[in-house]
Every structure is written in C-alpha cells, then in structure tokens.
Scaffold this active site. Structure first.
Site, PDB file in Angstrom:
ATOM      1  N   ASP A 174      -6.582   1.012  12.482  1.00 29.74           N
ATOM      2  CA  ASP A 174      -8.006   0.253  12.138  1.00 29.74           C
ATOM      3  C   ASP A 174      -8.665   0.297  13.450  1.00 29.74           C
ATOM      4  O   ASP A 174     -10.003  -0.029  13.541  1.00 29.74           O
ATOM      5  CB  ASP A 174      -7.722  -1.000  11.558  1.00 29.74           C
ATOM      6  CG  ASP A 174      -7.001  -0.900  10.219  1.00 29.74           C
ATOM      7  OD1 ASP A 174      -5.935  -0.367  10.038  1.00 29.74           O
ATOM      8  OD2 ASP A 174      -8.101  -1.262   9.047  1.00 29.74           O
TER       9      ASP A 174
ATOM     10  N   GLN B 234       0.900  -1.261  -0.161  1.00 28.41           N
ATOM     11  CA  GLN B 234       0.052   0.143  -0.074  1.00 28.41           C
ATOM     12  C   GLN B 234       0.861   1.068  -0.047  1.00 28.41           C
ATOM     13  O   GLN B 234       0.518   2.271  -0.418  1.00 28.41           O
ATOM     14  CB  GLN B 234      -1.075   0.056   1.153  1.00 28.41           C
ATOM     15  CG  GLN B 234      -1.891  -1.078   1.309  1.00 28.41           C
ATOM     16  CD  GLN B 234      -1.674  -2.128   1.955  1.00 28.41           C
ATOM     17  OE1 GLN B 234      -0.440  -2.562   2.048  1.00 28.41           O
ATOM     18  NE2 GLN B 234      -2.566  -2.998   2.523  1.00 28.41           N
TER      19      GLN B 234
HETATM   20  O1  MRU Z   1      -5.731  -3.935   4.885  1.00 25.31           O
HETATM   21  P1  MRU Z   1      -5.666  -2.267   4.593  1.00 25.31           P
HETATM   22  O2  MRU Z   1      -4.832  -1.781   3.671  1.00 25.31           O
HETATM   23  O3  MRU Z   1      -7.029  -2.002   4.661  1.00 25.31           O
HETATM   24  O4  MRU Z   1      -5.035  -1.827   5.807  1.00 25.31           O
HETATM   25  C1  MRU Z   1      -5.249  -0.161   6.127  1.00 25.31           C
HETATM   26  C2  MRU Z   1      -4.455   0.293   7.351  1.00 25.31           C
HETATM   27  O5  MRU Z   1      -3.751  -0.518   7.917  1.00 25.31           O
HETATM   28  C3  MRU Z   1      -4.476   1.910   7.499  1.00 25.31           C
HETATM   29  O6  MRU Z   1      -3.529   2.364   7.986  1.00 25.31           O
HETATM   30  C4  MRU Z   1      -5.846   2.315   8.408  1.00 25.31           C
HETATM   31  O7  MRU Z   1      -6.988   1.469   7.825  1.00 25.31           O
HETATM   32  C5  MRU Z   1      -5.902   3.470   8.381  1.00 25.31           C
HETATM   33  S1  MRU Z   1      -6.739   4.106   7.180  1.00 25.31           S
HETATM   34  C6  MRU Z   1      -7.284   5.872   7.193  1.00 25.31           C
END
Ligand code: MRU
Length: 347
Positions: free
Chosen positions: A231, A190
């Site tokens: 999260d 990401q």
């Molecule tokens: O697995 P993902 O890409 O959904 O994980 C996203 C994250 O860990 C982000 O840091 C978190 O959701 C915060 S998004 C504002």
C-alpha cells in the site's frame, strides 16, 4: 456507465457476484470505507471516478464555486482510508488536472471533461502497469516455483491482472508452471475469499492455507518465494502492507526464502521517511470477533485491529515495478529507477 460507477462488491465474494451501483462521491467513499472495493490501486481508481461523478452533479455557472466543490469532494474521497498512498495520489492527480483546466479556460464544463478523461487515463494506465509488472516479475520466478502470497494483490485489487499476481497470471497464460499458496489473511480473509477465488477461476494451481501454517511449510522447504503487494513504500524502502505481511517476511528471512514485493510506481512515497511515519488504519472490532457474521469470540472482549503492518526494507529481496526491479538498498534503488524513468538523461 456514463453516470454511475459499478463496483464488484468484494465483501460478498466468493458467495455472490453483486455489483454496487455508485452514483455519487458519497457512495464511492462509503464503498471504499466498507472495503466493497479494496486494494491500493483499485481504491485510487474508484476515487478518481467518484470525483468525476460528484462533479457531474455540480453547477457549472460559477467556476470559483465549482473549484471549491471539487476541493471538498477530493478531500473527502482521499480521506476514506489512510494507509494506501495510491488513494491520495489518484485523487490529487485527477483534481489537479481539473483545477489546471479550470485556471486555463475559466470554464467548469471543460474542467469536468478534463476530470473525466483523467479518471479514465488513471484506469487505462493501471492496466498497462499491471502488464509491465507481470513482464518484469516473471523473470524472478523459476519454472515450477511454489509461491506464497498474502492478502489479495490480484485483478480484484487493481484494474487488471494485479501487482503481485500479475507475474503469476502471465506465467499461467504463457504455459509456465507455477503453484501458489494463498494464506487466508485474517481478519477479513482476502486470501481465502479473493485470491483463492481469483486464481481458481483463472485456472492457476492454488492451495489455500491458514495464516499460521506458513512457518511449517517454509520449514519443510515447500515454499520457494514470497510475492506480495503493498500500500505504500516509504523513502527508506519500508513496505507497508496488509497486516501479517511482516510475520511472513520475518519467517522468509529465517528460512532463506526470497521475499519479493510488487507495486506500481504510484505506491512509492518518497515524502514519507520511514514506515513508522505512516498512519496505520485501525478497523472495527467486529472484523476480529466475527467471521462471516458469526461471533467467534465472547461479547465485549477487548480487541485490536490494525489493518496494516510495516516490513523493514532490510527484509525485502526486491521491489518489482512497471519500470523494472529495484534491489537493495530498495529505497535508493527505487529513487534511482523512478528518477531515470522521468528523466532518461539520469544514468
Ligand atoms: O485492506 P485491503 O484489502 O485494501 O489491503 C490490500 C493490501 O494490503 C494489498 O496487498 C495492497 O493494497 C496491494 S493491492 C495491489
């Protein structure tokens, strides 16, 4: 669109800007599971719209049956990914509004209108929240700071601007100097695919590094602070975020680098005591054995792929929310901050 949800397919970025057109709850659930839409607030917003789409197709003559169908779709959407509390929160909020409207009016058509309005409200509020996080977050970033971020907590993960990246976007918009280091964030990249793409496109000064370069840069004094999203934050202030966040936090403590977390108040989960109580999603082994569809490991190798980890509250410098900044002890400070915003009479 009135009868479809268009989602920028994040699995294809940065090579391709392709929108998936979702017309049912199943479509939206599938897009969340595949991470075509991802990031804690974004999956909540998508699921709320998905619930509205599902109920557009439901028959409205029998309010009781309508309510049962709503419940069934809500449970499926909320279960699409287990770790981010925002997903269940948004679905509960949208379904709750619809159920209350149904009870009040006995009219499924009215309940549907309420559900659609609630999904739009969740999205609109999220935009305002991003801006407010930007305003508060900017105050902890010195001019010209070199900021490390992990994963993507930017515009792609929310409705606008982002959480961790909101202060960065704001500083850039206001002409304040800031430099960002985006780590790749294996296994799904990401950082490389999304954060680097988003910041580069916005004209922010961004440098991509691999995950294993963080210690080296911190040791050389090349990183001034860390800023990540989350999260879920549990009652004791533990921060659940993308796998690898814990390692960054431990390094930050070792090298005396401040470790900041940014999130909307919907990420605060006072019902869960500690990070150890949170279900950590385990994803498919192919995310580890393959990069961009190409095998980088021997076939049949045993793999672990936890998608999140838990950073203990004691490693967190502070949490930036739309209502202000919670400083250690973070759990108690968040409790106080969010209680005060609900009831201004609380000192
Ligand atoms: O697995 P993902 O890409 O959904 O994980 C996203 C994250 O860990 C982000 O840091 C978190 O959701 C915060 S998004 C504002």
């Amino acid at each position: 669109e009135p009868d479809a949800l268009l989602l920028l397919d994040q699995t294809r970025l940065p090579a391709e800007e392709h929108y998936r057109r979702c017309t049912s709850a199943e479509d939206v659930e599938d897009a969340i599971r595949r991470m075509q839409v991802r990031g804690a607030p974004a999956i909540g917003i998508a699921a709320a719209h998905g619930l509205a789409l599902a109920m557009q197709g439901a028959r409205t003559e029998d309010p009781e049956a309508w309510g049962a169908t709503l419940q069934r779709h809500a449970a499926r959407l909320a279960g699409a990914r287990p770790t981010a509390v925002n997903l269940a929160w948004a679905v509960r909020r949208a379904a709750g509004a619809a159920h209350r409207a149904l009870e009040r009016t006995g009219d499924a058509a009215q309940a549907l209108a309420t559900l659609e309005a609630e999904a739009r409200a969740i999205e609109a509020e999220d935009r305002a929240i991003c801006e407010a996080i930007g305003v508060h977050g900017e105050t902890v970033i010195p001019d010209g700071a070199r900021v490390l971020t992990h994963c993507n907590a930017g515009a792609l993960a929310v409705s606008a601007w982002g959480t961790a990246l909101a202060p960065i976007h704001r500083m850039h918009a206001r002409g304040r100097a800031v430099r960002v280091f985006a780590d790749e964030t294996r296994p799904v990249l990401q950082g490389a695919r999304l954060t680097a793409f988003e910041l580069q496109r916005s004209g922010v000064d961004v440098t991509l590094i691999t995950d294993n370069m963080v210690a080296h840069l911190m040791a050389r004094g090349e990183i001034d602070l860390v800023l990540v999203g989350t999260d879920r934050i549990t009652a004791n202030g533990d921060v659940v975020n993308k796998i690898g966040t814990l390692g960054v936090a431990v390094l930050a403590r070792h090298f005396g680098v401040p470790f900041w977390v940014a999130c909307p108040s919907s990420t605060w989960d006072p019902e869960t005591a500690a990070g150890t109580d949170v279900a950590i999603e385990e994803r498919a082994p192919e995310e580890v054995t393959h990069v961009g569809g190409v095998a980088v490991a021997p076939a049949g190798i045993r793999v672990r792929n936890p998608a999140f980890d838990v950073t203990p509250a004691e490693l967190v410098t502070g949490v930036i929310t739309e209502h202000g900044i919670a400083r250690p002890p973070v759990g108690a400070a968040l409790e106080q901050l969010l209680r005060r915003t609900r009831d201004p009479a609380v000192a």
